[in-house]
Enzyme design. Structure first.
Site, short mmCIF file in Angstrom:
data_model
loop_
_atom_site.label_atom_id
_atom_site.label_comp_id
_atom_site.label_asym_id
_atom_site.label_seq_id
_atom_site.Cartn_x
_atom_site.Cartn_y
_atom_site.Cartn_z
N THR A 219 36.50 38.73 37.73
CA THR A 219 37.18 38.13 38.88
C THR A 219 36.24 37.99 40.06
O THR A 219 35.30 38.78 40.22
CB THR A 219 38.39 39.00 39.29
OG1 THR A 219 38.91 38.53 40.53
CG2 THR A 219 37.98 40.46 39.47
N ASP A 220 36.52 36.99 40.92
CA ASP A 220 35.73 36.85 42.14
C ASP A 220 35.99 37.98 43.12
O ASP A 220 35.22 38.16 44.08
CB ASP A 220 35.99 35.50 42.80
CG ASP A 220 37.45 35.27 43.17
OD1 ASP A 220 38.30 36.13 42.89
OD2 ASP A 220 37.75 34.19 43.74
N GLU A 221 37.03 38.77 42.90
CA GLU A 221 37.35 39.86 43.82
C GLU A 221 36.29 40.95 43.84
O GLU A 221 36.24 41.76 44.76
CB GLU A 221 38.72 40.45 43.51
CG GLU A 221 39.85 39.47 43.76
CD GLU A 221 41.23 40.12 43.75
OE1 GLU A 221 41.36 41.24 44.28
OE2 GLU A 221 42.16 39.51 43.21
N TYR B 170 41.68 47.90 42.23
CA TYR B 170 41.61 46.88 41.17
C TYR B 170 40.23 46.26 41.11
O TYR B 170 39.58 46.26 40.05
CB TYR B 170 42.66 45.79 41.40
CG TYR B 170 42.34 44.52 40.65
CD1 TYR B 170 42.26 44.52 39.25
CD2 TYR B 170 42.08 43.33 41.32
CE1 TYR B 170 41.94 43.37 38.55
CE2 TYR B 170 41.77 42.18 40.63
CZ TYR B 170 41.70 42.19 39.25
OH TYR B 170 41.37 41.04 38.56
N LYS C 51 37.19 46.47 38.16
CA LYS C 51 36.59 45.31 37.49
C LYS C 51 35.08 45.26 37.71
O LYS C 51 34.32 44.92 36.80
CB LYS C 51 37.25 44.02 37.99
CG LYS C 51 38.70 43.85 37.56
CD LYS C 51 38.86 43.73 36.05
CE LYS C 51 38.35 42.41 35.52
NZ LYS C 51 38.64 42.27 34.06
#
Length: 339
Positions: free
Chosen positions: A125-127, A153, A157
């Site tokens: 994810t870009d997060e 979260y 990741k």
């Protein structure tokens, strides 16, 4: 090829399975899913009887179950979608995010090592990059952007991504990673922004928007994301990270207003609520690398994608109504009680 797709009963994983079976009729797909709250076997009903498809209920963090499946199927490629992915849930219960997202990824890679898998692909994810300032629209995440996480979260990741790259360097495991922007489209779990707003607007309920709704996300239609993953896992360079973005940046409030406009519902349904802790301000991905190396670009504009998404939810009410009522969890027992 034999392809194991973990988390395939979830939103993006299920769409990826449909994409594979449609675009690669020569391949066989095995879905491994624990069926947590976000996994819905009803989603896979269209392919359950397909001879090229197999569903296996298991936890990616359970080494014996994973290795048994690898021994049975001898996969060529493993694509890991399985993850706890809701930021709000990670704030209230971080532990399960570490177990599934980090430890589960490590268990999968150990089985990949033992069984000579040709490619392990991690869906990220870009997060993991943190966020960008709202007043700098010229800034984008690239593959070289430092990891700077904001929630349990995204930290889990990022930890998994680092572990994947470490396995490539230490053990020579053939890996690749894609980091995507926010997905939307069919089968999106109703707790997420777009389906939540659609379902509540249809019921003429209030639409809760964090803060002033100024947070910006780069929206990527799920089928475009599936096409990108398919390219990377087959043709992408080993040990590389590829950013996958939609070039469809929108403030959350503008997304909500677009949904209300399409449904012909009043903006008076919008209710502003207290912002969540550590809420990232803006995500925006630069997909130059995947475009230059593999020729990928998103094919779906936000305007077209949101209309298609809304139409899907209107045409498939039983699917999301079962989720809202909690009945979707009964589907597994109905399907497998006598098997």
């Amino acid at each position: 090829m034999n392809i194991i797709v973990t988390g395939g009963a979830g939103f993006i994983g299920s769409n990826f399975i449909f994409y594979l079976l449609s675009h690669h009729p020569e391949d066989r797909v095995i879905c491994l899913d624990k069926l947590t709250y976000a996994g819905n076997l009803e989603t896979l009903a269209p392919v359950m009887e397909d001879p090229r498809f197999r569903f296996v209920r298991a936890d990616i963090a359970e080494a014996e179950a994973v290795d048994r499946l690898f021994e049975e199927e001898k996969p060529d490629i493993v694509v890991n979608f399985a993850a706890e992915s809701h930021v709000d849930r990670s704030i209230t219960d971080p532990c399960i995010f570490v177990r599934t997202n980090v430890m589960g990824t490590q268990v999968l890679m150990e089985s990949c090592r033992r069984h000579g898998v040709r490619r392990f692909h991690q869906v990220s994810t870009d997060e993991v990059y943190g966020d960008l300032p709202l007043d700098r629209p010229d800034l984008f995440f690239t593959e070289e952007t430092p990891l700077h996480t904001s929630s349990p979260y995204s930290a889990s990741k990022a930890g998994a991504d680092l572990l994947v790259l470490a396995y490539a360097r230490t053990f020579g495991l053939p890996v690749s990673i894609t980091r995507c922007s926010n997905n939307y489209g069919p089968y999106h779990f109703p707790e997420k922004l777009i389906p939540l707003m659609i379902s509540r607007a249809l019921a003429d309920q209030s639409l809760p928007v964090y803060g002033k709704g100024e947070n910006v996300r780069d929206w990527l239609y799920v089928e475009d994301h599936c096409a990108a993953i398919d390219l990377v896992m087959r043709l992408g360079r080993e040990g590389e990270v590829y950013n996958v973005g939609g070039h469809n940046e929108r403030a959350n409030i503008d997304v909500v207003r677009a949904i209300l406009h399409e449904l012909k519902k009043p903006e008076s349904l919008i209710t502003y609520v207290t912002d969540r802790p550590g809420h990232d301000r803006r995500y925006a991905i630069d997909p130059t690398k995947i475009h230059n190396e593999l020729g990928w670009l998103p094919q779906t504009t936000f305007e077209d994608g949101i209309r298609r998404t809304i139409r899907w939810y209107l045409d498939n009410r039983p699917w999301w109504e079962h989720i809202l009522a909690g009945e979707y969890r009964d589907y597994y027992e109905k399907m497998y009680a006598n098997r």
